[in-house]
Design a protein around this motif. Structure first.
Motif, PDB file in Angstrom:
ATOM      1  N   GLN A 190       2.008  46.379 -47.819  1.00  0.00           N
ATOM      2  CA  GLN A 190       2.811  46.596 -48.541  1.00  0.00           C
ATOM      3  C   GLN A 190       2.400  47.638 -49.814  1.00  0.00           C
ATOM      4  N   SER A 246       0.736  40.361 -46.303  1.00  0.00           N
ATOM      5  CA  SER A 246       1.606  42.154 -45.340  1.00  0.00           C
ATOM      6  C   SER A 246       0.944  43.349 -46.199  1.00  0.00           C
ATOM      7  N   ARG A 249       3.187  43.810 -38.905  1.00  0.00           N
ATOM      8  CA  ARG A 249       3.752  42.979 -40.004  1.00  0.00           C
ATOM      9  C   ARG A 249       4.928  43.280 -39.882  1.00  0.00           C
ATOM     10  N   LYS A 301       9.710  51.001 -44.960  1.00  0.00           N
ATOM     11  CA  LYS A 301      10.159  49.645 -45.764  1.00  0.00           C
ATOM     12  C   LYS A 301      11.809  49.502 -46.301  1.00  0.00           C
ATOM     13  N   LEU A 311       7.835  42.731 -43.434  1.00  0.00           N
ATOM     14  CA  LEU A 311       8.089  43.048 -44.102  1.00  0.00           C
ATOM     15  C   LEU A 311       9.104  42.380 -45.089  1.00  0.00           C
ATOM     16  N   SER A 333      -4.909  43.373 -47.120  1.00  0.00           N
ATOM     17  CA  SER A 333      -4.152  43.882 -46.433  1.00  0.00           C
ATOM     18  C   SER A 333      -5.375  43.937 -45.419  1.00  0.00           C
TER      19      SER A 333
END
Length: 237
Positions: free
Chosen positions: A47, A45, A233, A93, A235, A77
Motif C-alpha cells: 500500500q 499488503s 495482493r 487503489k 487491498l 511488504s
C-alpha cells in the motif's frame, strides 16, 4: 528485510489511486521451485501511504523513481530474503489490488481484463489481472483448493480443444487474506502454454492474476514469472 527511507522535498502531498512505479530494485528473490502444496506466511499488503497520494501520474515522470518507491513502500511488504532487480510495481487503489512485473515489459490492453503487461518482443509472455463480482468473502468459500483449481484449469481456462495439466498448487495467507496459486499447462494439437494463476477474494470481488509464456520458453522464465504470481495482493477498499 529492512528498507531505508529518505525524504524528497519536491514530492507532492498525494499519489494517484492507479500507479505504475518502475523500476523497483530488491523486491523479490525468485524461488527455484514450489516446496510444498500449501503454506502460510504473514506479510503486509502493498500500500502507498495516503499522505502521499497523487505524487505521480500512472506513467513514471521522475528520474530515480525506483529509490522513491522503496522509501514509500512499507518494509513489511517486501517478501524476498534476497535481492532481485528489474521489477516494477503496479498498484490499483481504485480496484483494490497490486502486483510486480518485469520492468522491461510494456502495458497493453487485454480484452475483459483490468490491467496487463507483456514482454516487448514476446506477446505471449505476459501478465493480466481481471475480477468479477461475488457474494463470497474468501476463496475458502469456493470449496476445497484441489477441487477449485481443477475446475478452473480444466473447465474455465482450457478451450474445448485443449488439455489441462496441473503441476502444483499452494495456499498462502498474507495479512489475513488467503490466496491460491497454481502452475498449469494448456496443450492443444499444435501449441502449449504454461502459466501461474493466483486467485483471491476481497472487496466483494473475485480476483484472478495469470502470468505465463510459451511452453518452449517456460523453463527459462519460470522463476521470473513465479515472482509475479507470488506478488499479487488484494487491498482493502
Amino acid at each position: 528485510m529492512a528498507v531505508s527511507s529518505f525524504s524528497l522535498g519536491c514530492i507532492p502531498a498525494t499519489l494517484p489511486n492507479k500507479l505504475t512505479v518502475m523500476p523497483l530494485l530488491g523486491i523479490f528473490a525468485a524461488s527455484s521451485s514450489i516446496s510444498s502444496p500449501s503454506y502460510h506466511i504473514n506479510d503486509s499488503s502493498i500500500q502507498i501511504p495516503s499522505a502521499q497520494e497523487n505524487c505521480f501520474e500512472r506513467r513514471p515522470l521522475l528520474m530515480g523513481i525506483g529509490a522513491l518507491a522503496l522509501s514509500i513502500l512499507p518494509s513489511s511488504s517486501l517478501l524476498a530474503q534476497e535481492v532481485l532487480e528489474n521489477y516494477s510495481a503496479f498498484v490499483d487503489k481504485i480496484d483494490g489490488y497490486s502486483y510486480y512485473y518485469p520492468s522491461d515489459w510494456r502495458e497493453f490492453d487485454f480484452r475483459a481484463h483490468d490491467s496487463a503487461f507483456k514482454d516487448r518482443y514476446l506477446q505471449l509472455q505476459n501478465v493480466r489481472v481481471s475480477f468479477i463480482p461475488t457474494e463470497k468473502t474468501d476463496i475458502h468459500d469456493l470449496g476445497p483448493m484441489e477441487e477449485v483449481i481443477s475446475n478452473l484449469a480444466r473447465n474455465i481456462y482450457a478451450a474445448p480443444n485443449q488439455r489441462a495439466t496441473i503441476y502444483s498448487m499452494q495456499e498462502r495467507t498474507i495479512d489475513g487474506k488467503n490466496y491460491y496459486t497454481f502452475e498449469y499447462q494448456l496443450t492443444s494439437p499444435n501449441f502449449a502454454r504454461t502459466a501461474f494463476a493466483t486467485i483471491a477474494i476481497a472487496n466483494r470481488r473475485y480476483y484472478t492474476l495469470i502470468v505465463g509464456a510459451n511452453e518452449r520458453r517456460w523453463k527459462r522464465v519460470r522463476n521470473k514469472l513465479k515472482v509475479v504470481a507470488d506478488s499479487f495482493r488484494v487491498l482493502d477498499l
